[in-house]
Design a protein around this motif. Structure first.
Motif, PDB file in Angstrom:
ATOM      1  N   ASN A 148     -10.301   3.401   5.659  1.00 41.42           N
ATOM      2  CA  ASN A 148     -10.887   4.490   6.412  1.00 41.42           C
ATOM      3  C   ASN A 148     -11.273   5.573   5.415  1.00 41.42           C
ATOM      4  O   ASN A 148     -10.483   5.900   4.526  1.00 41.42           O
ATOM      5  CB  ASN A 148      -9.857   5.018   7.431  1.00 41.42           C
ATOM      6  N   PHE A 149     -12.469   6.125   5.556  1.00 40.24           N
ATOM      7  CA  PHE A 149     -12.918   7.153   4.604  1.00 40.24           C
ATOM      8  C   PHE A 149     -13.767   8.158   5.384  1.00 40.24           C
ATOM      9  O   PHE A 149     -14.903   7.854   5.755  1.00 40.24           O
ATOM     10  CB  PHE A 149     -13.748   6.515   3.490  1.00 40.24           C
ATOM     11  N   VAL A 150     -13.208   9.325   5.650  1.00 46.58           N
ATOM     12  CA  VAL A 150     -13.903  10.353   6.439  1.00 46.58           C
ATOM     13  C   VAL A 150     -13.991  11.624   5.620  1.00 46.58           C
ATOM     14  O   VAL A 150     -12.968  12.125   5.125  1.00 46.58           O
ATOM     15  CB  VAL A 150     -13.170  10.623   7.775  1.00 46.58           C
ATOM     16  N   LEU A 151     -15.176  12.146   5.493  1.00 44.78           N
ATOM     17  CA  LEU A 151     -15.401  13.446   4.844  1.00 44.78           C
ATOM     18  C   LEU A 151     -15.932  14.400   5.896  1.00 44.78           C
ATOM     19  O   LEU A 151     -16.818  14.080   6.677  1.00 44.78           O
ATOM     20  CB  LEU A 151     -16.417  13.319   3.705  1.00 44.78           C
ATOM     21  N   GLN A 152     -15.417  15.647   5.905  1.00 42.88           N
ATOM     22  CA  GLN A 152     -15.868  16.646   6.879  1.00 42.88           C
ATOM     23  C   GLN A 152     -16.074  17.966   6.187  1.00 42.88           C
ATOM     24  O   GLN A 152     -15.289  18.430   5.438  1.00 42.88           O
ATOM     25  CB  GLN A 152     -14.847  16.748   7.994  1.00 42.88           C
ATOM     26  N   LYS A 203      -0.404  -1.813   4.020  1.00 42.05           N
ATOM     27  CA  LYS A 203      -1.110  -0.613   4.464  1.00 42.05           C
ATOM     28  C   LYS A 203      -0.190   0.584   4.307  1.00 42.05           C
ATOM     29  O   LYS A 203       0.973   0.541   4.706  1.00 42.05           O
ATOM     30  CB  LYS A 203      -1.554  -0.769   5.914  1.00 42.05           C
ATOM     31  N   LEU A 204      -0.722   1.638   3.701  1.00 42.84           N
ATOM     32  CA  LEU A 204       0.041   2.871   3.524  1.00 42.84           C
ATOM     33  C   LEU A 204      -0.231   3.767   4.724  1.00 42.84           C
ATOM     34  O   LEU A 204      -1.361   4.196   4.955  1.00 42.84           O
ATOM     35  CB  LEU A 204      -0.354   3.574   2.229  1.00 42.84           C
ATOM     36  N   THR A 205       0.819   4.017   5.501  1.00 46.64           N
ATOM     37  CA  THR A 205       0.671   4.884   6.668  1.00 46.64           C
ATOM     38  C   THR A 205       1.570   6.094   6.502  1.00 46.64           C
ATOM     39  O   THR A 205       2.647   5.973   5.926  1.00 46.64           O
ATOM     40  CB  THR A 205       1.046   4.135   7.965  1.00 46.64           C
ATOM     41  N   PRO A 206       1.212   7.223   6.945  1.00 46.39           N
ATOM     42  CA  PRO A 206      -0.040   7.617   7.597  1.00 46.39           C
ATOM     43  C   PRO A 206      -1.159   7.743   6.571  1.00 46.39           C
ATOM     44  O   PRO A 206      -0.916   7.711   5.365  1.00 46.39           O
ATOM     45  CB  PRO A 206       0.286   8.966   8.229  1.00 46.39           C
ATOM     46  N   SER A 207      -2.378   7.902   7.085  1.00 45.36           N
ATOM     47  CA  SER A 207      -3.538   8.060   6.208  1.00 45.36           C
ATOM     48  C   SER A 207      -3.405   9.345   5.391  1.00 45.36           C
ATOM     49  O   SER A 207      -2.712  10.291   5.779  1.00 45.36           O
ATOM     50  CB  SER A 207      -4.822   8.136   7.040  1.00 45.36           C
ATOM     51  N   PHE A 208      -4.077   9.386   4.270  1.00 43.09           N
ATOM     52  CA  PHE A 208      -4.056  10.557   3.392  1.00 43.09           C
ATOM     53  C   PHE A 208      -5.074  11.582   3.903  1.00 43.09           C
ATOM     54  O   PHE A 208      -6.212  11.239   4.192  1.00 43.09           O
ATOM     55  CB  PHE A 208      -4.423  10.155   1.953  1.00 43.09           C
ATOM     56  N   ILE A 213      -8.390   9.469   4.172  1.00 40.47           N
ATOM     57  CA  ILE A 213      -8.550   8.136   3.594  1.00 40.47           C
ATOM     58  C   ILE A 213      -7.397   7.248   4.051  1.00 40.47           C
ATOM     59  O   ILE A 213      -6.228   7.586   3.861  1.00 40.47           O
ATOM     60  CB  ILE A 213      -8.565   8.177   2.050  1.00 40.47           C
ATOM     61  N   GLY A 214      -7.752   6.107   4.625  1.00 42.11           N
ATOM     62  CA  GLY A 214      -6.768   5.069   4.914  1.00 42.11           C
ATOM     63  C   GLY A 214      -6.739   4.119   3.731  1.00 42.11           C
ATOM     64  O   GLY A 214      -7.773   3.685   3.237  1.00 42.11           O
ATOM     65  N   VAL A 215      -5.544   3.787   3.273  1.00 39.01           N
ATOM     66  CA  VAL A 215      -5.405   2.976   2.052  1.00 39.01           C
ATOM     67  C   VAL A 215      -4.558   1.738   2.333  1.00 39.01           C
ATOM     68  O   VAL A 215      -3.542   1.804   3.023  1.00 39.01           O
ATOM     69  CB  VAL A 215      -4.754   3.817   0.923  1.00 39.01           C
ATOM     70  N   ALA A 216      -4.998   0.623   1.771  1.00 43.02           N
ATOM     71  CA  ALA A 216      -4.222  -0.622   1.791  1.00 43.02           C
ATOM     72  C   ALA A 216      -4.141  -1.139   0.355  1.00 43.02           C
ATOM     73  O   ALA A 216      -5.119  -1.076  -0.391  1.00 43.02           O
ATOM     74  CB  ALA A 216      -4.873  -1.652   2.696  1.00 43.02           C
ATOM     75  N   HIS A 230       9.171   2.160  -4.293  1.00 45.50           N
ATOM     76  CA  HIS A 230       8.594   3.298  -5.001  1.00 45.50           C
ATOM     77  C   HIS A 230       7.398   3.896  -4.247  1.00 45.50           C
ATOM     78  O   HIS A 230       6.557   4.566  -4.849  1.00 45.50           O
ATOM     79  CB  HIS A 230       8.151   2.863  -6.402  1.00 45.50           C
ATOM     80  N   LEU A 231       7.314   3.670  -2.941  1.00 43.91           N
ATOM     81  CA  LEU A 231       6.178   4.172  -2.167  1.00 43.91           C
ATOM     82  C   LEU A 231       6.027   5.695  -2.212  1.00 43.91           C
ATOM     83  O   LEU A 231       4.896   6.184  -2.233  1.00 43.91           O
ATOM     84  CB  LEU A 231       6.250   3.680  -0.724  1.00 43.91           C
ATOM     85  N   PRO A 232       7.107   6.476  -2.245  1.00 40.74           N
ATOM     86  CA  PRO A 232       6.893   7.926  -2.374  1.00 40.74           C
ATOM     87  C   PRO A 232       6.135   8.299  -3.666  1.00 40.74           C
ATOM     88  O   PRO A 232       5.261   9.164  -3.656  1.00 40.74           O
ATOM     89  CB  PRO A 232       8.305   8.515  -2.377  1.00 40.74           C
ATOM     90  N   GLN A 233       6.441   7.613  -4.760  1.00 30.15           N
ATOM     91  CA  GLN A 233       5.715   7.864  -6.002  1.00 30.15           C
ATOM     92  C   GLN A 233       4.266   7.407  -5.892  1.00 30.15           C
ATOM     93  O   GLN A 233       3.362   8.053  -6.406  1.00 30.15           O
ATOM     94  CB  GLN A 233       6.389   7.151  -7.177  1.00 30.15           C
ATOM     95  N   VAL A 234       4.032   6.281  -5.215  1.00 29.43           N
ATOM     96  CA  VAL A 234       2.671   5.773  -5.022  1.00 29.43           C
ATOM     97  C   VAL A 234       1.863   6.774  -4.216  1.00 29.43           C
ATOM     98  O   VAL A 234       0.734   7.129  -4.570  1.00 29.43           O
ATOM     99  CB  VAL A 234       2.698   4.389  -4.327  1.00 29.43           C
ATOM    100  N   ARG A 235       2.438   7.255  -3.098  1.00 31.92           N
ATOM    101  CA  ARG A 235       1.734   8.226  -2.261  1.00 31.92           C
ATOM    102  C   ARG A 235       1.452   9.509  -3.031  1.00 31.92           C
ATOM    103  O   ARG A 235       0.371  10.078  -2.936  1.00 31.92           O
ATOM    104  CB  ARG A 235       2.526   8.519  -0.987  1.00 31.92           C
ATOM    105  N   ASN A 236       2.418   9.969  -3.811  1.00 29.66           N
ATOM    106  CA  ASN A 236       2.221  11.185  -4.607  1.00 29.66           C
ATOM    107  C   ASN A 236       1.083  10.996  -5.602  1.00 29.66           C
ATOM    108  O   ASN A 236       0.220  11.873  -5.752  1.00 29.66           O
ATOM    109  CB  ASN A 236       3.509  11.565  -5.332  1.00 29.66           C
ATOM    110  N   GLN A 237       1.083   9.875  -6.274  1.00 27.21           N
ATOM    111  CA  GLN A 237       0.036   9.584  -7.264  1.00 27.21           C
ATOM    112  C   GLN A 237      -1.340   9.618  -6.605  1.00 27.21           C
ATOM    113  O   GLN A 237      -2.286  10.172  -7.151  1.00 27.21           O
ATOM    114  CB  GLN A 237       0.296   8.202  -7.885  1.00 27.21           C
TER     115      GLN A 237
END
Length: 170
Positions: free
Chosen positions: A166-170, A71-76, A91-94, A109-116
């Motif tokens: 998790n997927f929330v649009l506002q 799980k990638l925390t925190p959510s995007f 968006i919560g991503v796993a 390489h999680l910083p690159q993954v999050r950036n992508q």
């Protein structure tokens, strides 16, 4: 008129017929023995070959490892400016993979993954994301994007799927 004279009956004729029958029986017996031997050998060898091929097939079948989730925390959180209104997406991503060693290598390489993923999420159209098809397309794009990054960094795609928890649009 003269009658044909019979050959003297000294027992040579029946002896020739008896020897000929014996030779034919012996030759047929030898042919049957050789044929049975060849057939038996072929049957046993063919059975061993089939067992070896079955063993190869069974051992070559890939063993599917259990799924591993990272799980990638925190959510995007991404913002959109739509018709002068500020919109947000969370968006919560796993990440799902099957090899712990490769998943651990990707963690470096999680910083690159999050950036992508941030770049991918921020480039989306808000109206498209309102539909289930749009969300699934975004998930597939995220999966292929992370697989390409993992291929470059780790040497294998590593991540089988990107899942939205998790997927929330506002």
């Amino acid at each position: 008129m003269a009658k044909k004279e019979k050959a003297p009956d000294d027992g040579t004729q029946p002896a020739k017929k008896g020897k000929l029958k014996l030779i034919i029986i012996v030759v047929l017996g030898l042919l049957l023995t050789v044929g049975a031997s060849v057939g038996g050998t072929w049957f046993v060898m063919n059975k061993k070959v089939q067992q070896a091929e079955t063993a190869k097939t069974e051992s070559a079948a890939p063993v599917r490892l259990p799924a591993i989730y990272e799980k990638l925390t925190p959510s995007f959180v991404v913002n959109f400016n739509m018709n002068g209104r500020q919109r947000y997406m969370q968006i919560g991503v796993a990440l799902m993979g099957r090899d712990q060693v490769k998943m651990d290598a990707l963690k470096a390489h999680l910083p690159q993954v999050r950036n992508q993923l941030v770049m991918l999420f921020s480039g989306q159209n808000f109206d498209t994301l309102l539909t289930p098809v749009g969300k699934e397309l975004l998930r597939q794009q995220a999966t292929s994007s992370i697989q390409e990054l993992a291929q470059k960094q780790v040497g294998q795609p590593t991540v089988e799927q990107v899942l939205f928890t998790n997927f929330v649009l506002q």
